[in-house]
Design a protein around this motif. Sequence first.
Motif, short mmCIF file in Angstrom:
data_model
loop_
_atom_site.label_atom_id
_atom_site.label_comp_id
_atom_site.label_asym_id
_atom_site.label_seq_id
_atom_site.Cartn_x
_atom_site.Cartn_y
_atom_site.Cartn_z
N GLN A 34 1.09 -1.17 -0.05
CA GLN A 34 -0.27 0.35 0.02
C GLN A 34 0.76 1.25 0.07
O GLN A 34 2.07 1.35 0.10
CB GLN A 34 -1.37 -0.22 0.84
CG GLN A 34 -0.13 -0.28 2.59
CD GLN A 34 -1.15 0.02 3.54
OE1 GLN A 34 -2.13 -1.00 3.89
NE2 GLN A 34 -0.95 1.19 4.67
N THR A 35 0.54 2.08 -0.01
CA THR A 35 1.32 3.44 0.28
C THR A 35 1.37 3.93 1.69
O THR A 35 1.23 2.91 1.92
CB THR A 35 0.04 4.64 -0.64
OG1 THR A 35 -0.92 4.76 0.55
CG2 THR A 35 -0.28 4.54 -1.73
N VAL A 50 4.29 2.97 3.08
CA VAL A 50 4.97 2.42 3.94
C VAL A 50 6.14 2.24 3.51
O VAL A 50 7.17 1.50 4.10
CB VAL A 50 4.22 0.55 2.77
CG1 VAL A 50 3.03 0.30 3.95
CG2 VAL A 50 5.16 0.41 2.15
N GLY A 51 7.09 3.30 2.88
CA GLY A 51 8.59 3.68 2.43
C GLY A 51 9.59 2.63 1.53
O GLY A 51 10.60 2.13 1.94
N VAL A 52 8.96 2.35 0.84
CA VAL A 52 9.50 1.91 -0.68
C VAL A 52 10.79 2.70 -1.20
O VAL A 52 11.58 1.92 -1.31
CB VAL A 52 8.80 1.50 -1.67
CG1 VAL A 52 9.01 0.89 -2.91
CG2 VAL A 52 7.01 0.66 -1.46
N THR A 53 10.33 3.43 -1.05
CA THR A 53 11.56 4.28 -2.08
C THR A 53 12.49 4.51 -0.62
O THR A 53 13.83 4.34 -1.42
CB THR A 53 10.72 5.81 -2.32
OG1 THR A 53 10.09 5.87 -3.03
CG2 THR A 53 12.17 6.82 -3.28
N HIS A 54 12.66 4.47 0.67
CA HIS A 54 13.43 4.19 1.24
C HIS A 54 13.68 2.92 1.66
O HIS A 54 15.06 3.34 1.70
CB HIS A 54 12.63 4.82 3.24
CG HIS A 54 13.83 5.23 3.79
ND1 HIS A 54 14.04 3.58 4.41
CD2 HIS A 54 14.59 6.05 4.81
CE1 HIS A 54 14.51 4.23 5.84
NE2 HIS A 54 15.11 5.65 5.19
N VAL A 55 13.02 2.37 1.78
CA VAL A 55 14.21 0.96 1.80
C VAL A 55 14.61 1.08 -0.08
O VAL A 55 15.92 0.01 0.06
CB VAL A 55 13.19 -0.24 1.70
CG1 VAL A 55 13.59 -1.58 1.22
CG2 VAL A 55 11.85 -0.68 2.59
N ALA A 56 14.24 0.95 -0.57
CA ALA A 56 15.39 1.24 -2.46
C ALA A 56 16.67 2.15 -2.10
O ALA A 56 17.45 1.32 -2.64
CB ALA A 56 14.26 1.07 -3.11
N LEU A 57 16.52 3.67 -1.61
CA LEU A 57 17.71 3.76 -1.57
C LEU A 57 18.34 3.70 -0.85
O LEU A 57 20.02 2.99 -0.67
CB LEU A 57 17.40 5.40 -1.48
CG LEU A 57 16.12 6.04 -2.91
CD1 LEU A 57 15.47 7.83 -1.89
CD2 LEU A 57 17.46 6.05 -3.92
N ASP A 65 12.56 0.71 -7.85
CA ASP A 65 11.28 0.94 -7.39
C ASP A 65 10.29 1.00 -7.73
O ASP A 65 9.95 2.09 -8.94
CB ASP A 65 11.48 2.34 -6.62
CG ASP A 65 10.74 3.15 -5.70
OD1 ASP A 65 9.75 2.39 -5.26
OD2 ASP A 65 11.53 3.87 -5.11
N TYR A 66 9.53 0.47 -7.02
CA TYR A 66 7.90 -0.23 -8.33
C TYR A 66 6.94 0.07 -7.67
O TYR A 66 5.38 1.00 -7.91
CB TYR A 66 7.74 -0.86 -8.74
CG TYR A 66 8.09 -1.89 -9.61
CD1 TYR A 66 8.31 -1.55 -10.97
CD2 TYR A 66 9.29 -2.96 -9.50
CE1 TYR A 66 8.41 -2.20 -12.01
CE2 TYR A 66 9.99 -3.28 -10.36
CZ TYR A 66 10.00 -3.51 -11.62
OH TYR A 66 10.26 -3.65 -12.19
N GLY A 67 6.97 1.31 -6.15
CA GLY A 67 5.84 2.37 -5.98
C GLY A 67 4.82 1.16 -5.05
O GLY A 67 5.23 -0.17 -4.59
N VAL A 68 3.75 1.04 -5.62
CA VAL A 68 2.54 0.04 -4.83
C VAL A 68 2.65 -0.99 -5.90
O VAL A 68 2.27 -0.98 -6.63
CB VAL A 68 1.24 0.60 -4.58
CG1 VAL A 68 0.05 -0.33 -4.47
CG2 VAL A 68 1.17 2.27 -3.28
N LEU A 69 2.79 -2.37 -4.95
CA LEU A 69 2.54 -3.18 -6.06
C LEU A 69 1.14 -3.56 -6.67
O LEU A 69 -0.17 -3.09 -6.27
CB LEU A 69 2.90 -4.61 -5.46
CG LEU A 69 2.64 -5.72 -6.59
CD1 LEU A 69 3.88 -6.34 -7.31
CD2 LEU A 69 2.86 -6.78 -5.72
#
Length: 477
Positions: free
Chosen positions: A271-272, A274-281, A350-354
């Motif tokens: 979901q939005t 949740v920190g996807v960009t933070h994890v990827a970076l 980084d795909y953002g929300v699946l």
Amino acid sequence: MLERYQLIKKLGSGGTSTVFLAEHRLLHSLRVIKCRSKSKIVNQNSLKESIILSQLHHSRIPVMYDWEEDDQNTYLIMEYCDGQSLKSLIRTRESISEERILQFSLQICEVIQYLHNRENPILYLDLKPDNILVCEHGITLIDYGSARYKDEDKNKEAIAGTIGYAAPEQYSGGILDERTDIYGIGMVMYFMMTGCLFENNCSHIENVDLKGRCSSGVKNIINRCTRENPRLRYQSMKQVILALSKMQKRRTKNNMCKKTTSLTIAVAGVQTRVGVTHVALTFNKYLNQFLGKSLYIERNSSKHCINIINSKGDFILENEVYVSKELRILPCAIGEDNGSESNYETVILDYGVLNDENREEFARAELRLLVVPSKPWEISEISNSIQSILQSFDKPVAVMLNLTSSREYEYVLASKSFEQVYRIPYTPDLLFPSYDKSIWELIYAVLTDLTATSFSKGEKDGWWKKFKSFGAFTKTK
């Protein structure tokens, strides 16, 4: 008419019209309203544009909803397409790869071919970077104010499009046909290659020297499109598409033949926020420091990375990639290949929300990370949905908790919601050159566990050996 719409802002203006972003008061949906003063309309251009748009149904052409008028103005109401103009994109990024130029050119040709192949062919006649939007799904061609039916202009004085992009026959009063738009394709390709904007009649564009900027094949396509004599250009959009497709296939084949030991790691969230960009970076930063060159690619439309790049002044641009001491970022790269991924040890996507649109591409990555909410009650609410996602993939997916306290982590473990879950604790600002041993050990454990279960014997041996050799935490490589 405007009683039904709330004007939000002015998007732009030209010689005869002003364009506004508006919201429909009842439907709460965004619209574009093109307003033209009746005193400035020549030959009922506003109505003609509306009639043409009403007949077009293509995914790369905005939908026309309505046309209205009052005593002073006419109003063309259209679909709002969220994107960045090609002109703005080139000015922001300074250069784009030849692969992406071929991709954009083919998408533009697709729209123009659709117009040319209609029962009553339509000529666009105003191809320029301002009229091309780069959206999440690719190119959208806007502004049909200069478009006209092909038969309409036979034996009539030609009407110029935009100075610097219009074909010579548009200045000289010559006959306009499909080859006029082909000239425009060449001029737009030249702009994408060089970033040059033109202010004069550009018949001098013939036989341009693009040495060092692009391959000889692409240069030849540009030069043939922009011949001053229409008989020497490609004679149909089909021929242009064939030439571009051959170049694209040749480059794809060459890229596939390159031997590489790089590893692709896909990151997405359930979901939005949740920190996807933070994890990827975080992975990008630590792998850059402890393994070798790692590339982060923004495969979503959030545009977070542009804000990150703008907030710190030490990024430099190298072949579309923004490079600092800690990070290597390719922003706004939805559905495209940069062509230089093979130069990196790891590529973080980084795909953002699946979702349904990116799920297949996420699954194709060699390693996959799924970021879930960090709060126990949030996980319990969507636990079944998360399990369904995990079971839909035939290869392992690592479940990640981002910025999670040790207490919250213990709660999640006790709930037995997942067989294995990893935690990224609070980390200092990613833009500062500081590193935490526990975070590197976490990343090392995640990649060790995933590679052990994702690859058969012999796969990725080169990458694996190098990765194992950098297992120790050190302040420098």
